[in-house]
Design an enzyme around this catalytic site. Structure first.
Site, short mmCIF file in Angstrom:
data_model
loop_
_atom_site.label_atom_id
_atom_site.label_comp_id
_atom_site.label_asym_id
_atom_site.label_seq_id
_atom_site.Cartn_x
_atom_site.Cartn_y
_atom_site.Cartn_z
CG ASP A 164 -24.14 -14.34 -22.12
OD1 ASP A 164 -24.21 -13.38 -20.98
OD2 ASP A 164 -24.41 -15.39 -21.25
CD GLU A 194 -21.25 -12.87 -16.21
OE1 GLU A 194 -22.34 -13.15 -15.41
OE2 GLU A 194 -20.97 -13.71 -17.04
CD GLU A 195 -20.31 -15.72 -20.03
OE1 GLU A 195 -20.79 -17.07 -18.63
OE2 GLU A 195 -20.92 -14.91 -20.33
CG ASP A 217 -25.41 -10.77 -17.69
OD1 ASP A 217 -25.38 -11.07 -19.30
OD2 ASP A 217 -24.66 -11.51 -17.06
#
Ligand code: CO
Ligand code: ZN
Length: 329
Positions: A164, A194-195, A217
């Site tokens: 990921d 993104e996280e 993703d």
């Protein structure tokens, strides 16, 4: 599969907001494949591939940042207290290792507890980096760290930290390598942060102003003991997102990916993810709105140091995207 590339992608340092090293690795690989290349103010790397003029403007995004830890306080005895960068679960930390940008690697453990029947919170965890006190601690407050988890292969399964979403980056790189002519103007976005809130893809999509946006993703699976009921299994093909907790995929993009999978003759699954989202959720909301969707790689143990994907799902995701991008919409 180019396992050498995947190993480099998964192991390189790049917690959210600290993507310089992973961007440099990706840039080296994609620069010869680009008609134009740029780095946006928040660090996203954008590779432009010119189409023949009969197609749309399509943005494809995979995030290059990874979840991680950040030192918040150094104890008198040299133990490092930390907070999370992104969705870090305490149970996935204990007994594992954290590696800081300067290479310092420590053991993550929990304070001894009288009642060990409950799950400890992050504030009860610490990192032992081998220091004997504050003075010789090689970590400073504010230093970010990544998890340690080498890439291994068990039959058809690949296991590593940070699949990921370095597996998404891998898929985009392979599409760039294998795609010859395309009717579409394509923007391959290797996004940042993104996280912690989809920041890189959101801001980069604003500049690109695409007709269509697709994220690549990982998604969870429903095939492990007592997993939440979910119609996605490892090895049954890439998953076309219908809905997650951040968005409903635009029917146009969803159907485009389904049609591409059928045309390519590869297995695929429909994905409804109850918890979690992707860059697509941010990209659909820029300007006056962008029809957006996501092609997902099924992944077990997401956000642990040992994430697992199936090699065939990865190859089939590449095939779906290649077919989709060679077709006019
Ligand atoms: Co994630
Ligand atoms: Zn992700």
């Amino acid at each position: 599969m180019d396992l050498k590339l995947l190993e480099q992608l998964t192991q390189t340092f790049g917690p959210s907001g600290y993507e310089d090293e992973i961007r440099a690795v990706i840039r080296t690989v994609v620069e010869p494949l680009a008609d134009e290349l740029r780095v946006d103010p928040l660090g996203s790397l954008v590779v432009y591939r010119k189409g023949t003029g009969e197609g749309k403007k399509i943005a494809l995004a995979a995030h290059m940042d990874e979840i991680g830890l950040m030192a918040t306080y150094i104890e008198e005895k040299g133990y490092v207290r930390f907070t999370s960068i992104g969705g870090v679960r305490p149970l996935n930390c204990i007994g594992g290792r954290a590696r800081f940008a300067n290479g310092v690697t420590g053991v993550i453990y929990a304070e001894r507890r009288d009642d060990a029947s409950t799950v400890p919170e992050l504030r009860h965890l610490y990192i032992d980096v081998g220091a004997t006190g504050r003075a010789d601690c090689p970590v400073a407050v504010g230093d970010p760290a990544q998890f340690v988890g080498p890439l291994t292969r068990q039959g058809q399964r690949l296991v590593s930290k940070t699949l990921d979403d370095r597996i998404g980056c891998y898929v985009l790189i392979e599409v760039l390598r294998q795609l010859a002519a395309t009717p579409h103007d394509l923007y391959f976005v290797f996004s940042t942060q993104e996280e912690i809130g989809l920041a890189g893809a959101r801001t980069t999509a604003f500049r690109i102003d695409p007709d269509i946006a697709i994220s690549v993703d990982v998604t969870a699976t429903g095939d492990t003991p007592k997993a939440l009921p979910m119609a996605v299994e490892l090895g049954k093909g890439p998953a076309v997102k219908v809905k997650d907790s951040g968005m409903i995929a635009h029917p146009l993009v969803r159907d485009m990916l389904v049609a591409a999978a059928q045309k390519a003759g590869v297995p695929y699954q429909m994905e409804i993810l109850v918890g979690g989202s992707t860059d697509a959720a941010a990209m659909q909301l820029v300007r006056s709105g962008v029809p957006s969707g996501c092609l997902s790689i099924p992944c077990r143990f997401v956000h642990s140091p040992s994430e697992m994907v199936d090699e065939a799902d990865v190859e089939n995701a590449i095939a779906v995207l290649l077919t989709a991008l060679r077709t006019t919409v």
